[in-house]
Design a protein around this motif. Structure first.
Motif, PDB file in Angstrom:
ATOM      1  N   ALA A  60       0.835  -1.204   0.000  1.00 41.07           N
ATOM      2  CA  ALA A  60       0.000   0.000   0.000  1.00 41.07           C
ATOM      3  C   ALA A  60       0.871   1.255   0.000  1.00 41.07           C
ATOM      4  O   ALA A  60       0.635   2.202  -0.757  1.00 41.07           O
ATOM      5  CB  ALA A  60      -0.927  -0.001   1.215  1.00 41.07           C
ATOM      6  N   GLU A  61       1.897   1.256   0.830  1.00 43.72           N
ATOM      7  CA  GLU A  61       2.760   2.429   0.934  1.00 43.72           C
ATOM      8  C   GLU A  61       3.608   2.603  -0.333  1.00 43.72           C
ATOM      9  O   GLU A  61       3.778   3.719  -0.834  1.00 43.72           O
ATOM     10  CB  GLU A  61       3.647   2.321   2.178  1.00 43.72           C
ATOM     11  CG  GLU A  61       4.583   3.503   2.410  1.00 43.72           C
ATOM     12  CD  GLU A  61       3.874   4.812   2.725  1.00 43.72           C
ATOM     13  OE1 GLU A  61       2.662   4.795   3.003  1.00 43.72           O
ATOM     14  OE2 GLU A  61       4.529   5.868   2.674  1.00 43.72           O
ATOM     15  N   TYR A  62       4.155   1.524  -0.862  1.00 42.69           N
ATOM     16  CA  TYR A  62       4.998   1.604  -2.064  1.00 42.69           C
ATOM     17  C   TYR A  62       4.208   2.186  -3.236  1.00 42.69           C
ATOM     18  O   TYR A  62       4.687   3.065  -3.960  1.00 42.69           O
ATOM     19  CB  TYR A  62       5.533   0.216  -2.454  1.00 42.69           C
ATOM     20  CG  TYR A  62       6.604  -0.349  -1.538  1.00 42.69           C
ATOM     21  CD1 TYR A  62       6.993   0.311  -0.374  1.00 42.69           C
ATOM     22  CD2 TYR A  62       7.230  -1.562  -1.842  1.00 42.69           C
ATOM     23  CE1 TYR A  62       7.969  -0.221   0.465  1.00 42.69           C
ATOM     24  CE2 TYR A  62       8.213  -2.099  -1.014  1.00 42.69           C
ATOM     25  CZ  TYR A  62       8.576  -1.426   0.144  1.00 42.69           C
ATOM     26  OH  TYR A  62       9.540  -1.957   0.959  1.00 42.69           O
ATOM     27  N   ALA A  63       3.005   1.655  -3.433  1.00 42.04           N
ATOM     28  CA  ALA A  63       2.198   2.106  -4.576  1.00 42.04           C
ATOM     29  C   ALA A  63       1.920   3.602  -4.474  1.00 42.04           C
ATOM     30  O   ALA A  63       2.046   4.348  -5.453  1.00 42.04           O
ATOM     31  CB  ALA A  63       0.888   1.324  -4.622  1.00 42.04           C
ATOM     32  N   THR A  64       1.576   4.045  -3.265  1.00 46.26           N
ATOM     33  CA  THR A  64       1.260   5.455  -3.067  1.00 46.26           C
ATOM     34  C   THR A  64       2.493   6.328  -3.226  1.00 46.26           C
ATOM     35  O   THR A  64       2.433   7.409  -3.822  1.00 46.26           O
ATOM     36  CB  THR A  64       0.689   5.666  -1.649  1.00 46.26           C
ATOM     37  OG1 THR A  64      -0.256   4.643  -1.389  1.00 46.26           O
ATOM     38  CG2 THR A  64       0.031   6.996  -1.534  1.00 46.26           C
ATOM     39  N   TYR A  65       3.596   5.851  -2.696  1.00 42.02           N
ATOM     40  CA  TYR A  65       4.838   6.632  -2.744  1.00 42.02           C
ATOM     41  C   TYR A  65       5.299   6.849  -4.188  1.00 42.02           C
ATOM     42  O   TYR A  65       5.659   7.952  -4.591  1.00 42.02           O
ATOM     43  CB  TYR A  65       5.933   5.923  -1.936  1.00 42.02           C
ATOM     44  CG  TYR A  65       7.153   6.789  -1.724  1.00 42.02           C
ATOM     45  CD1 TYR A  65       7.288   7.547  -0.572  1.00 42.02           C
ATOM     46  CD2 TYR A  65       8.161   6.875  -2.696  1.00 42.02           C
ATOM     47  CE1 TYR A  65       8.387   8.364  -0.371  1.00 42.02           C
ATOM     48  CE2 TYR A  65       9.262   7.689  -2.507  1.00 42.02           C
ATOM     49  CZ  TYR A  65       9.377   8.430  -1.340  1.00 42.02           C
ATOM     50  OH  TYR A  65      10.464   9.239  -1.156  1.00 42.02           O
ATOM     51  N   ILE A  66       5.270   5.769  -4.952  1.00 39.61           N
ATOM     52  CA  ILE A  66       5.724   5.842  -6.344  1.00 39.61           C
ATOM     53  C   ILE A  66       4.800   6.742  -7.173  1.00 39.61           C
ATOM     54  O   ILE A  66       5.247   7.593  -7.942  1.00 39.61           O
ATOM     55  CB  ILE A  66       5.789   4.413  -6.958  1.00 39.61           C
ATOM     56  CG1 ILE A  66       6.896   3.598  -6.271  1.00 39.61           C
ATOM     57  CG2 ILE A  66       5.981   4.461  -8.461  1.00 39.61           C
ATOM     58  CD1 ILE A  66       8.304   4.140  -6.443  1.00 39.61           C
ATOM     59  N   LEU A  67       3.523   6.551  -6.981  1.00 40.77           N
ATOM     60  CA  LEU A  67       2.550   7.375  -7.698  1.00 40.77           C
ATOM     61  C   LEU A  67       2.766   8.854  -7.386  1.00 40.77           C
ATOM     62  O   LEU A  67       2.751   9.714  -8.268  1.00 40.77           O
ATOM     63  CB  LEU A  67       1.136   6.945  -7.285  1.00 40.77           C
ATOM     64  CG  LEU A  67      -0.012   7.769  -7.855  1.00 40.77           C
ATOM     65  CD1 LEU A  67      -0.128   7.564  -9.355  1.00 40.77           C
ATOM     66  CD2 LEU A  67      -1.334   7.400  -7.166  1.00 40.77           C
TER      67      LEU A  67
END
Ligand code: ZN
Length: 677
Positions: free
Chosen positions: A511-518
């Motif tokens: 969840a955090e990775y997807a948001t961070y990259i986006l």
């Protein structure tokens, strides 16, 4: 160092709030948003638990709050030498203009004043760019003419003289266009509008400090932290910010309230800490500041804590001079258990970090971490506010005494509450399963990211012998934030977190990775105006990390998808992405440890600065349709002492919905500096 809100936080619902918070929330719906103008939304935050504090703690908070408000003018003046004159002129018009207030032009004027208050000056708080008034110069003349002269500040030589001085500063876009200019290859000092320097060049500043600093000093003071550098009779001089020096009138008031605070300090260590700070404000001696910082970092048991002083150097392109800031807070005991679990394992995290082993700290000392409830924000923490802070900044103190980290939970809570249901996720997150993962774990992932960044990230690693902490110059802040973020991202996906009971599974990291990259690749661009580069250190850092991983993953690990004319970024391989975070952490640690300026510069300039104009335009267009403001800040609560026989017997907490009212009140009650400093 401060951690600011990543864009993602805004759209995340806090699912994991402690139950104690719910009990203290008022029964009637709380109005989180108090004002909106331009690209800004002003919120208010709650102070749950204040009522349960004992009287001495409330008194301590009350006195520290007063001290936190007394330095507001300092920060205005640091941001630009004309800021106080401009603010006071605008406020006088706002209060006393006798003409028609129901016009479009007056509304534009009011909006400009609200922006000046928010930015503590005439440059945008985040982008550094001077904002242009939407009203005309001739309308400004009309406003001046319609405001009786008697109401203008008494220290104006004459209204016409001040107006003649500030008009080009406000209206001419070529004058003072940037508060702090970090552009590559320019004189960053001469071209910056801030008031940390006056009449000196970058070369002169660099020569000045080259002469004074000893690269072999293991315990260097923070050179230049609390002074302005200027010239007198052709010679470079430092004007120190202390009692009897520059900004004396405001510092005297700060000290007055700190003295009262020292009297009610609940622990001897805290009393000594406050007294050392007073001593430093009196003498301006940076050795005393180090003594104070050591006392402060060792005071880990007091329920009430504070920041007050010249702390962060983000506003100085060369990273010497610090803005004045203040924050008063108390510990959120329940949420602090989460960060204590992480801190207790500090050595394990350090030993397993993917960096070169020679740059690991053999012994990680005193990493303290807590979750706090902020009670008052001032100076560079107000109205725009960090969500996490890690101090002190001096590398040798961090190495020998550790650092204190805080996550400011009531601020994050307010952001999340205010962002509920704003349509952001539906617009920018392509896959339904990603949106659901974010709903479920986004808030926990975000809190843990902040905890890891602040508790461990900044404090990890060490410099090679003889390397100066300022060796990375204007790229230092960005690379330092990247280092702390990468540390957090890497460990968020470590099985150790499941083992410690902090997360149920790897899904939290996803969840955090997807948001961070986006955010790094796309959505944070909503904060940048068309045609501009990314300037701010935290934004550069996120862009650097996301772009680097996109490139190194060959567009496979992170994939760009275009659907119905809209661009999305999705993560296809989370484990692979985690290992890329580790690789980049290793390289950035090497750069910091070796002071490899050229490599640091290349990384930031290649991945962190330039914006793809086509994608940028698309993001801005999609974002505009959501009708959201990209920036938020806060009004403070109001604390009222209850008096009986000349004694304070209690302190009452109230909330306000009046942003302009609070700003005007602060300007009336806490404005101590002359208009020209
Ligand atoms: Zn940070």
């Amino acid at each position: 160092m401060k951690k600011f809100l990543t864009f993602s936080c805004m759209a995340i619902l806090i699912a994991s709030l402690s139950s104690c918070r719910k009990k203290t929330e008022p029964e009637t719906p709380f109005n989180w948003v108090v004002d909106r103008f331009d690209d800004i939304k002003v919120l208010k935050y709650q102070v749950p638990g204040f009522d349960t504090l004992i009287l001495n703690e409330k008194l301590l908070i009350y006195y520290l709050n007063q001290a936190a408000l007394c330095g507001r003018d300092i920060f205005f003046d640091q941001n630009g030498k004309y800021n106080l004159r401009i603010r006071r002129t605008l406020e006088t018009i706002y209060l006393h203009y006798t003409g028609d207030r129901q016009t479009e032009e007056f509304r534009q004027f009011e909006k400009y004043l609200k922006k000046v208050w928010f930015a503590n000056g005439i440059h945008h708080h985040y982008s550094n760019d001077k904002f242009q008034p939407e009203f005309s110069e001739s309308y400004f003349d009309q406003l001046i003419a319609g405001t009786p002269e008697e109401f203008f500040p008494k220290d104006f030589p004459s209204v016409s003289e001040v107006v003649a001085t500030i008009k080009p500063v406000m209206f001419d876009p070529t004058l003072y266009p940037k508060r702090a200019n970090q552009a590559d290859g320019v004189d960053m000092i001469a071209t910056s509008a801030n008031h940390y320097y006056d009449g000196v060049t970058q070369a002169e500043v660099e020569a000045y400090y080259k002469q004074r600093t000893d690269p072999n000093d293991p315990r260097p003071i923070s050179y230049g932290l609390n002074s302005q550098l200027t010239k007198r009779n052709g010679r470079i001089v430092e004007r120190t910010w202390k009692i009897g020096g520059m900004y004396s009138a405001a510092i005297e008031k700060i000290v007055y309230w700190l003295e009262k605070a020292a009297e009610v300090a609940t622990q001897p260590q805290q009393k000594k800490t406050i007294e050392a700070l007073i001593d430093y404000y009196r003498t301006g001696d940076l050795h005393t500041f180090d003594e104070y910082s050591i006392l402060w970092v060792q005071d880990t048991t007091s329920k009430v804590d504070f920041i007050n002083g010249f702390i962060e150097t983000y506003g100085d392109p060369l990273g010497y001079r610090a803005s004045w800031e203040a924050m008063v807070n108390f510990k959120d005991e329940e949420a602090t258990r989460r960060t204590e679990t992480i801190s207790a394992e500090a050595q394990w995290f350090e030993d397993h970090s993917p960096i070169d082993s020679i740059y690991r700290k053999k012994q990680v000392k005193g990493v303290s971490a807590k979750v706090i409830t902020t009670a008052m924000l001032g100076g560079d923490c107000f109205p725009a506010t960090p969500i996490g802070i890690n101090l002190p900044n001096a590398d040798w103190i961090r190495k020998d005494y550790g650092s204190k980290s805080v996550t400011i939970q009531n601020i994050t809570h307010a952001y999340n509450e205010a962002a509920k249901g704003n349509g952001f996720d539906e617009e920018f997150i392509l896959r339904k399963e990603d949106r659901e993962l974010k709903k479920k774990f986004g808030s926990l992932g975000d809190d843990l990211h902040t905890d890891l960044h602040e508790c461990l990230g900044h404090g990890s690693g060490q410099l090679a012998p003889g390397v100066q902490s300022d060796a990375l110059k204007n790229y230092g802040s960005t690379l330092e934030e990247a280092r702390a973020d990468l540390f957090a991202l890497y460990y968020l996906g470590d099985p150790k977190l499941v083992e410690l009971g902090l997360v149920p599974s790897f899904d939290v990291a996803k969840a955090e990775y997807a948001t961070y990259i986006l955010n790094g690749l796309m959505t944070q661009l909503t904060r940048i105006q068309p045609g501009k580069d990314v300037e701010e250190a935290h934004m550069r850092n996120r862009k650097l990390i996301a772009e680097w991983c996109y490139e190194k993953g060959n567009g496979q690990v992170i994939e760009k998808v275009v659907k119905n004319g809209k661009t999305y970024f999705v993560v296809n391989d989370y484990q692979q992405l985690r290992s890329l975070f580790g690789d980049l952490l290793r390289e950035i640690q090497r750069i910091k440890s070796e002071g490899d300026y050229e490599a640091g510069r290349a990384l930031v300039e290649t991945y962190g600065v330039k914006v793809d104009p086509t994608l940028h335009a698309e993001v801005l267009e999609r974002y505009a349709k959501l009708n959201l403001e990209p920036y938020s800040g806060f009004v403070n609560p109001i604390y009222k002492p209850v008096m009986e026989n000349g004694q304070i017997i209690d302190v009452m907490l109230e909330y306000t919905d009046d942003y302009a009212g609070q700003m005007l009140e602060y300007s009336k009650e806490y404005s101590f500096l002359p208009s020209v400093n």
